[in-house]
Scaffold this motif. Structure first.
Motif, PDB file in Angstrom:
ATOM      1  N   UNK A 576     -14.463 -22.096  58.052  1.00  0.00           N
ATOM      2  CA  UNK A 576     -14.433 -23.261  57.169  1.00  0.00           C
ATOM      3  C   UNK A 576     -14.102 -24.553  57.909  1.00  0.00           C
ATOM      4  N   UNK A 577     -13.921 -24.457  59.222  1.00  0.00           N
ATOM      5  CA  UNK A 577     -13.658 -25.643  60.031  1.00  0.00           C
ATOM      6  C   UNK A 577     -12.209 -26.060  60.084  1.00  0.00           C
ATOM      7  N   UNK A 578     -11.298 -25.188  59.650  1.00  0.00           N
ATOM      8  CA  UNK A 578      -9.875 -25.538  59.634  1.00  0.00           C
ATOM      9  C   UNK A 578      -9.154 -24.938  60.838  1.00  0.00           C
ATOM     10  N   UNK A 579      -9.755 -25.063  62.003  1.00  0.00           N
ATOM     11  CA  UNK A 579      -9.125 -24.588  63.236  1.00  0.00           C
ATOM     12  C   UNK A 579      -9.488 -25.518  64.378  1.00  0.00           C
ATOM     13  N   UNK A 580      -8.615 -25.559  65.368  1.00  0.00           N
ATOM     14  CA  UNK A 580      -8.811 -26.408  66.545  1.00  0.00           C
ATOM     15  C   UNK A 580      -8.540 -25.587  67.795  1.00  0.00           C
ATOM     16  N   UNK A 581      -9.446 -25.648  68.741  1.00  0.00           N
ATOM     17  CA  UNK A 581      -9.239 -24.975  70.028  1.00  0.00           C
ATOM     18  C   UNK A 581      -8.339 -25.837  70.894  1.00  0.00           C
ATOM     19  N   UNK A 582      -7.186 -25.315  71.280  1.00  0.00           N
ATOM     20  CA  UNK A 582      -6.273 -26.083  72.138  1.00  0.00           C
ATOM     21  C   UNK A 582      -6.664 -25.990  73.612  1.00  0.00           C
ATOM     22  N   UNK A 583      -7.515 -25.045  73.963  1.00  0.00           N
ATOM     23  CA  UNK A 583      -7.926 -24.773  75.345  1.00  0.00           C
ATOM     24  C   UNK A 583      -6.747 -24.375  76.237  1.00  0.00           C
ATOM     25  N   UNK A 584      -5.654 -23.962  75.620  1.00  0.00           N
ATOM     26  CA  UNK A 584      -4.519 -23.445  76.382  1.00  0.00           C
ATOM     27  C   UNK A 584      -4.746 -21.963  76.667  1.00  0.00           C
ATOM     28  N   UNK A 585      -4.793 -21.583  77.936  1.00  0.00           N
ATOM     29  CA  UNK A 585      -4.899 -20.174  78.286  1.00  0.00           C
ATOM     30  C   UNK A 585      -3.637 -19.447  77.848  1.00  0.00           C
ATOM     31  N   UNK A 586      -3.804 -18.331  77.138  1.00  0.00           N
ATOM     32  CA  UNK A 586      -2.626 -17.712  76.528  1.00  0.00           C
ATOM     33  C   UNK A 586      -1.679 -17.117  77.559  1.00  0.00           C
ATOM     34  N   UNK A 587      -2.201 -16.576  78.655  1.00  0.00           N
ATOM     35  CA  UNK A 587      -1.306 -16.031  79.676  1.00  0.00           C
ATOM     36  C   UNK A 587      -0.570 -17.151  80.398  1.00  0.00           C
ATOM     37  N   UNK A 588      -1.294 -18.230  80.700  1.00  0.00           N
ATOM     38  CA  UNK A 588      -0.641 -19.353  81.368  1.00  0.00           C
ATOM     39  C   UNK A 588       0.434 -19.959  80.466  1.00  0.00           C
ATOM     40  N   UNK A 589       0.188 -19.944  79.144  1.00  0.00           N
ATOM     41  CA  UNK A 589       1.204 -20.413  78.201  1.00  0.00           C
ATOM     42  C   UNK A 589       2.473 -19.581  78.325  1.00  0.00           C
TER      43      UNK A 589
END
Length: 622
Positions: A576-589
């Motif tokens: 539905x378009x209610x999301x945003x890609x943060x481009x943060x790698x989850x392991x690096x986070x």
């Protein structure tokens, strides 16, 4: 011994399979004559997940004394496979999930795994769901590495049908994958059929949309029927669908004799003498097929820790009359126990002899690494050393790994401080830490959501390196932020649990969260399992009941955000378009979180997402 695998079009019916069986073999295999007293030996592993090195601080309980030792590692498995070579009618099989799990996969993309597998020369390898984590092209790359050796390992998956022109079927459906392998053992031909878990692979990995996954039981029975028409009377299923699914499948099939499985990382056998008590059943497990005949079922735990050797005896009618065997935990002889200061130090010669005596009949056995396999591993290990050695934090206490609180398997066996982790309501400490890392990385998120199966190992007390972090979170996910109402938030939690309780999916979907907590009753029907759901808003220290119509920001992996592991509500929000890609790698986070904190410990009891748990059997967990 002679082996034959089909290169014809993947049959979709018993008649087509029978036609292929009679038309495509050169030379044709003769229907077997009755043989009295036939014994087949099956050496097997599963789910090694790029764990090629030994587990260096594996903890056993010997004579009541905690004892650390080096355990497993692929070169030790190779030694055990080679030691079994003189067994009559030996089959060597791998039940899937060779890839994804350590830096060996991150850096080498399957090349190192294939090289070590080729020191064994498996007769057959069944695809696991994680073989599709980098889609069909990533699997093709791995299979090309496997083909670089001289082994000719058959890659099996009767219920996987890649599209013509795709990476796994550039010219024909069987360019890379075969439905079964026919193995000549003296005067007898044995059929080995591969079965891949359908729903989990489609929903939890990244196969191409054009790659079809067929029903496991229907495909198995059709293939068995066709092989029987062709005169094959000894049938082995090599599956990657989990122990419970293997038991259920056995009861629904006719003419199946053996199931060697993977996927559920199930420990079978009795290891209580060395302090490992979370076995899910005997080895081998003997079930009954639809004919009422015995079916021998085996699985060999996980992460190159265990080696299974199954013996199956048949009568002159090709009916199973006996299942026996053993599972072995191969270890080194570097025994370490606590000294007066509490440090683990090498034992003296006398204590070493006592320990060796205690190992008799325990399931653990001192095994030297195979020198050829060790040399192969050394070729790949060098390039990892610098990265692996860099310290990024300290675990002040062990953070245990659990998927579902109350599960029978302790995924943290051998980790000090985690001996009863699977029996406690709080569940996974390490999943809580990962969720908190996500929540802190997001500037907006009230809540972070993590699936239990996305965490691959516990965190041992002590130093945490890059290698540790990339073993805990080995995939290539990024973080998404989604806007959910309170009602949708609870629906997403229900989706996660319903995935395995109601829809036959993986229990890896089980939810953990930071900034969100609940009471869970798995014995209740879908839609009423979560109660007293409370949220701690970003920047607030107060827990408040979730409001159905209020809006909350949730940060999670792209995998869950797009509906992986049955998170259908999140998928609808994303679409539905209610999301945003943060481009943060989850392991690096997670790495950044550890670097910033320095030391990580278990959260306070009030911060755990599971505040109380009642199991599906109605038992309240402590």
């Amino acid at each position: 011994m002679r082996q034959t695998s089909l290169s014809s079009v993947l049959p979709t019916s018993a008649a087509a399979l029978a036609l292929a069986l009679t038309a495509c073999q050169t030379p044709p295999l003769q229907p077997p004559a009755p043989v009295a007293g036939l014994e087949i030996n099956i050496a097997h592993i599963n789910d090694h997940h790029s764990n090629l090195e030994p587990h260096r601080d594996f903890e056993l309980l010997l004579g009541g004394v905690p004892t650390r030792v080096e355990a497993g590692g692929f070169p030790r498995l190779t030694t055990l496979f080679r030691a079994s070579a003189e067994r009559p009618n030996l089959l060597k099989v791998h039940a899937g999930d060779a890839m994804t799990g350590t830096l060996y996969h991150t850096l080498y993309n399957g090349e190192a795994d294939a090289a070590l597998m080729n020191t064994v020369c498996f007769d057959a390898f069944e695809l696991g769901n994680h073989e599709f984590d980098e889609s069909d092209a990533g699997l093709q790359r791995f299979l090309d590495f496997l083909r670089n050796g001289q082994c000719g390992t058959a890659v099996l998956a009767a219920n996987v049908a890649p599209a013509i022109g795709s990476p796994l079927a550039p010219r024909t459906p069987n360019d890379y994958l075969q439905p079964y392998l026919l193995k000549q053992l003296g005067a007898v031909t044995v059929g080995i059929i591969g079965i891949e878990v359908r729903g989990k692979t489609m929903n939890s990995s990244r196969p191409l949309p054009g790659t079809r996954f067929l029903d496991e039981v229907d495909t198995a029975q059709q293939t068995i029927d066709a092989l029987r028409v062709g005169g094959i009377r000894h049938i082995i299923l090599l599956t990657h669908q989990g122990y419970d699914a293997d038991l259920a499948m056995a009861a629904r099939l006719t003419d199946v004799d053996v199931i060697i499985g993977g996927d559920s990382h199930t420990l079978l056998g009795d290891f209580s003498a060395i302090g490992i008590t979370a076995s899910s059943g005997p080895y081998p497990t003997v079930a009954r097929n639809r004919d009422g005949d015995p079916v021998c079922i085996g699985q060999a735990w996980e992460y190159a820790k265990l080696f299974g050797l199954l013996q199956v005896r048949f009568d002159e009618r090709a009916t199973v009359v006996g299942c026996s065997g053993e599972v072995t935990l191969p270890i080194g002889d570097d025994f370490r126990q606590k000294d007066g200061t509490g440090a683990f130090v090498a034992v003296d010669a006398a204590q070493r002899m006592r320990i060796l005596a205690q190992l008799s009949g325990s399931g653990a056995r001192v095994v030297a690494p195979d020198p050829i396999a060790q040399a192969e591993l050394a070729r790949y290990a060098g390039r990892l050393d610098d990265m692996k050695r860099q310290r990024i934090g300290i675990a002040g206490q062990s953070l245990c790994l659990v998927r579902v609180p109350g599960e029978s398997t302790n995924r943290s066996s051998g980790v000090a401080g985690c001996e009863d982790a699977n029996t406690l309501a709080r569940g996974s400490d390490v999943a809580q830490a990962v969720a908190e890392a996500y929540r802190q990385a997001s500037n907006l998120a009230d809540i972070a959501l993590q699936n239990g199966g996305g965490i691959r190992t516990p965190l041992r007390q002590g130093e945490i390196t890059f290698s540790t972090a990339y073993t805990v979170l080995p995939y290539t996910n990024v973080l998404f932020e989604l806007q959910l109402t309170g009602r949708q938030l609870v629906e997403a939690l229900e989706d996660a649990v319903g995935n395995y309780l109601d829809r036959g999916g993986s229990d890896g979907s089980h939810p953990y969260a930071a900034g969100l907590r609940w009471q869970l009753d798995l014995s209740k029907p879908q839609g009423s399992r979560f109660s007293h759901v409370e949220v701690k808003r970003k920047g607030s220290d107060a827990w408040r009941a979730v409001e159905p119509d209020a809006s909350y920001t949730v940060v999670t992996s792209d995998y869950l955000a797009t509906g992986g592991d049955g998170y259908a509500t999140l998928a609808r929000v994303h679409q539905a378009g209610k999301s945003v890609n943060t481009y943060l790698n989850y392991t690096q986070t997670f790495v950044d979180y550890l670097l910033a904190r320095g030391t990580v410990t278990r959260p306070a009891a009030s911060e755990y997402s599971h505040q109380s748990v009642i199991t599906r059997e109605g038992k309240r967990l402590p």
